[in-house]
Motif scaffolding. Structure first.
Motif, PDB file in Angstrom:
ATOM      1  N   THR A 294       0.829  -1.206   0.000  1.00 58.19           N
ATOM      2  CA  THR A 294       0.000   0.000   0.000  1.00 58.19           C
ATOM      3  C   THR A 294       0.860   1.252   0.000  1.00 58.19           C
ATOM      4  N   GLU A 295       1.943   1.214   0.770  1.00 58.68           N
ATOM      5  CA  GLU A 295       2.847   2.362   0.837  1.00 58.68           C
ATOM      6  C   GLU A 295       3.524   2.613  -0.510  1.00 58.68           C
ATOM      7  N   THR A 296       3.911   1.538  -1.176  1.00 54.03           N
ATOM      8  CA  THR A 296       4.541   1.659  -2.491  1.00 54.03           C
ATOM      9  C   THR A 296       3.572   2.243  -3.502  1.00 54.03           C
ATOM     10  N   ARG A 297       2.342   1.772  -3.447  1.00 51.27           N
ATOM     11  CA  ARG A 297       1.333   2.310  -4.364  1.00 51.27           C
ATOM     12  C   ARG A 297       1.114   3.805  -4.109  1.00 51.27           C
ATOM     13  N   MET A 298       1.103   4.197  -2.853  1.00 49.67           N
ATOM     14  CA  MET A 298       0.900   5.605  -2.520  1.00 49.67           C
ATOM     15  C   MET A 298       2.030   6.464  -3.091  1.00 49.67           C
ATOM     16  N   LEU A 299       3.266   5.989  -2.953  1.00 49.02           N
ATOM     17  CA  LEU A 299       4.410   6.735  -3.466  1.00 49.02           C
ATOM     18  C   LEU A 299       4.325   6.892  -4.983  1.00 49.02           C
ATOM     19  N   ILE A 300       3.933   5.816  -5.655  1.00 47.31           N
ATOM     20  CA  ILE A 300       3.829   5.851  -7.113  1.00 47.31           C
ATOM     21  C   ILE A 300       2.722   6.800  -7.558  1.00 47.31           C
ATOM     22  N   GLU A 301       1.561   6.682  -6.948  1.00 50.83           N
ATOM     23  CA  GLU A 301       0.421   7.488  -7.387  1.00 50.83           C
ATOM     24  C   GLU A 301       0.572   8.954  -7.005  1.00 50.83           C
ATOM     25  N   THR A 302       1.182   9.221  -5.874  1.00 47.97           N
ATOM     26  CA  THR A 302       1.387  10.615  -5.479  1.00 47.97           C
ATOM     27  C   THR A 302       2.331  11.317  -6.454  1.00 47.97           C
ATOM     28  N   GLY A 303       3.374  10.598  -6.876  1.00 47.52           N
ATOM     29  CA  GLY A 303       4.274  11.154  -7.874  1.00 47.52           C
ATOM     30  C   GLY A 303       3.606  11.270  -9.231  1.00 47.52           C
ATOM     31  N   ALA A 304       2.785  10.268  -9.557  1.00 50.57           N
ATOM     32  CA  ALA A 304       2.109  10.265 -10.855  1.00 50.57           C
ATOM     33  C   ALA A 304       1.115  11.408 -10.973  1.00 50.57           C
ATOM     34  N   VAL A 305       0.409  11.704  -9.884  1.00 45.98           N
ATOM     35  CA  VAL A 305      -0.601  12.759  -9.953  1.00 45.98           C
ATOM     36  C   VAL A 305       0.052  14.110 -10.205  1.00 45.98           C
ATOM     37  N   ARG A 306       1.256  14.298  -9.688  1.00 47.04           N
ATOM     38  CA  ARG A 306       1.961  15.570  -9.933  1.00 47.04           C
ATOM     39  C   ARG A 306       2.299  15.719 -11.420  1.00 47.04           C
ATOM     40  N   MET A 307       2.800  14.631 -12.021  1.00 50.24           N
ATOM     41  CA  MET A 307       3.110  14.670 -13.454  1.00 50.24           C
ATOM     42  C   MET A 307       1.843  14.818 -14.283  1.00 50.24           C
ATOM     43  N   ALA A 308       0.779  14.139 -13.827  1.00 49.17           N
ATOM     44  CA  ALA A 308      -0.485  14.172 -14.571  1.00 49.17           C
ATOM     45  C   ALA A 308      -1.077  15.578 -14.611  1.00 49.17           C
ATOM     46  N   VAL A 309      -0.985  16.292 -13.495  1.00 46.74           N
ATOM     47  CA  VAL A 309      -1.515  17.658 -13.451  1.00 46.74           C
ATOM     48  C   VAL A 309      -0.806  18.530 -14.485  1.00 46.74           C
ATOM     49  N   ARG A 310       0.491  18.312 -14.650  1.00 50.79           N
ATOM     50  CA  ARG A 310       1.263  19.115 -15.597  1.00 50.79           C
ATOM     51  C   ARG A 310       0.935  18.765 -17.050  1.00 50.79           C
ATOM     52  N   LYS A 311       0.724  17.476 -17.313  1.00 51.36           N
ATOM     53  CA  LYS A 311       0.619  17.004 -18.694  1.00 51.36           C
ATOM     54  C   LYS A 311      -0.809  16.840 -19.208  1.00 51.36           C
ATOM     55  N   ALA A 312      -1.778  16.758 -18.304  1.00 52.51           N
ATOM     56  CA  ALA A 312      -3.148  16.394 -18.687  1.00 52.51           C
ATOM     57  C   ALA A 312      -3.766  17.363 -19.686  1.00 52.51           C
ATOM     58  N   THR A 313      -4.475  16.794 -20.664  1.00 55.31           N
ATOM     59  CA  THR A 313      -5.233  17.604 -21.608  1.00 55.31           C
ATOM     60  C   THR A 313      -6.650  17.792 -21.070  1.00 55.31           C
ATOM     61  N   LYS A 314      -7.379  18.724 -21.655  1.00 57.07           N
ATOM     62  CA  LYS A 314      -8.767  18.961 -21.232  1.00 57.07           C
ATOM     63  C   LYS A 314      -9.597  17.701 -21.441  1.00 57.07           C
ATOM     64  N   GLU A 315      -9.361  16.997 -22.546  1.00 60.12           N
ATOM     65  CA  GLU A 315     -10.110  15.771 -22.841  1.00 60.12           C
ATOM     66  C   GLU A 315      -9.855  14.707 -21.775  1.00 60.12           C
ATOM     67  N   GLN A 316      -8.626  14.602 -21.306  1.00 60.36           N
ATOM     68  CA  GLN A 316      -8.295  13.618 -20.269  1.00 60.36           C
ATOM     69  C   GLN A 316      -8.948  13.978 -18.940  1.00 60.36           C
ATOM     70  N   ILE A 317      -8.964  15.265 -18.617  1.00 57.85           N
ATOM     71  CA  ILE A 317      -9.609  15.700 -17.369  1.00 57.85           C
ATOM     72  C   ILE A 317     -11.116  15.475 -17.454  1.00 57.85           C
ATOM     73  N   ASP A 318     -11.692  15.696 -18.629  1.00 60.73           N
ATOM     74  CA  ASP A 318     -13.124  15.441 -18.831  1.00 60.73           C
ATOM     75  C   ASP A 318     -13.439  13.962 -18.618  1.00 60.73           C
ATOM     76  N   LYS A 319     -12.548  13.100 -19.092  1.00 58.78           N
ATOM     77  CA  LYS A 319     -12.750  11.658 -18.912  1.00 58.78           C
ATOM     78  C   LYS A 319     -12.668  11.286 -17.437  1.00 58.78           C
ATOM     79  N   LEU A 320     -11.735  11.911 -16.727  1.00 58.91           N
ATOM     80  CA  LEU A 320     -11.611  11.672 -15.288  1.00 58.91           C
ATOM     81  C   LEU A 320     -12.898  12.065 -14.576  1.00 58.91           C
ATOM     82  N   GLU A 321     -13.475  13.175 -14.992  1.00 59.90           N
ATOM     83  CA  GLU A 321     -14.721  13.657 -14.390  1.00 59.90           C
ATOM     84  C   GLU A 321     -15.885  12.713 -14.693  1.00 59.90           C
ATOM     85  N   LYS A 322     -15.896  12.132 -15.875  1.00 56.02           N
ATOM     86  CA  LYS A 322     -16.955  11.181 -16.243  1.00 56.02           C
ATOM     87  C   LYS A 322     -16.863   9.904 -15.410  1.00 56.02           C
TER      88      LYS A 322
END
Length: 226
Positions: free
Chosen positions: A100-128
């Motif tokens: 669980t701790e390893t997953r948290m480290l991976i996803e916390t880092g991933a979300v930071r990169m995702a915020v920088r790179k995400a397109t509007k279409e990808q964010i819309d899909k996340l919202e759906k």
């Protein structure tokens, strides 16, 4: 010249050879693999040896054979051996906590990169996906698949191939050992849902640190739910 096929390294040599051919040909999950005859010719190996390796790969879920069509690569997140490995690797409580701790480290880092790179279409899909989670919870149905889709979408939005390859087995390990989900507990479900809404908002506002902090809260809540 035909390769030597004697000794304990025979299987390993053919396996590595197939892996190299997959990379050279740029094959992706769902693509058709070379036939047994073609593999034998390109690897300079006996067909019986190639057949043995292919049979083992199919048993592990790495490839699948469709009669009359050929052999195809399976998605890396669908490998059946994950369930088998989980039973041996994650036998004690400490290992489960480390997972669980390893997953948290991976996803916390991933979300930071995702915020920088995400397109509007990808964010819309996340919202759906979030809307489907909310709908299922309102109907008192378990949104387990949709929750995983939400996290998987964020991993994809990070647009890091290696990160994706690491993340899928970890999540499947968790499922294989039967970690109890927060969705089954009303208090945690509603609190988690609020965090997910705030994460989507953080994506829209491009707030990296806010999104990371929310993910840390999510995993803290998950640990409480277990």
């Amino acid at each position: 010249m035909r390769k030597q096929e004697t000794g304990s390294n025979k299987f390993k040599e053919i396996f590595k050879g197939i892996q190299q051919l997959i990379e050279e040909d740029g094959l992706q999950p769902g693509d058709r693999l070379l036939s047994e005859r073609e593999l034998s010719e390109r690897l300079g190996a006996g067909r019986s040896t190639v057949r043995e390796v292919l049979r083992s790969l199919e048993l592990l879920g790495l490839i699948s054979t469709k009669r009359g069509e050929g052999t195809f690569l399976e998605p890396y997140h669908a490998h059946h051996f994950v369930d088998l490995l989980a039973g041996f690797i994650l036998r004690d409580q400490r290992s489960k906590g480390d997972l669980t701790e390893t997953r948290m480290l991976i996803e916390t880092g991933a979300v930071r990169m995702a915020v920088r790179k995400a397109t509007k279409e990808q964010i819309d899909k996340l919202e759906k996906i979030l809307a489907r989670i909310e709908h299922l919870l309102e109907k008192q149905n378990n949104p387990k698949k949709e929750v995983r889709d939400f996290h998987a979408q964020i991993i994809r939005m990070a647009n890091n191939y290696l990160l994706t390859r690491i993340w899928y087995p970890i999540v499947h390990f968790e499922e294989a050992i039967g970690q109890k989900g927060w969705m089954e507990q009303e208090y945690f479900a509603h609190k988690m849902l609020r965090y997910y809404h705030e994460i989507v908002l953080a994506f829209k506002k491009r707030q990296e640190l806010e999104a990371m902090m929310l993910f840390e809260r999510i995993f803290s809540l998950m640990e409480c739910a277990h």
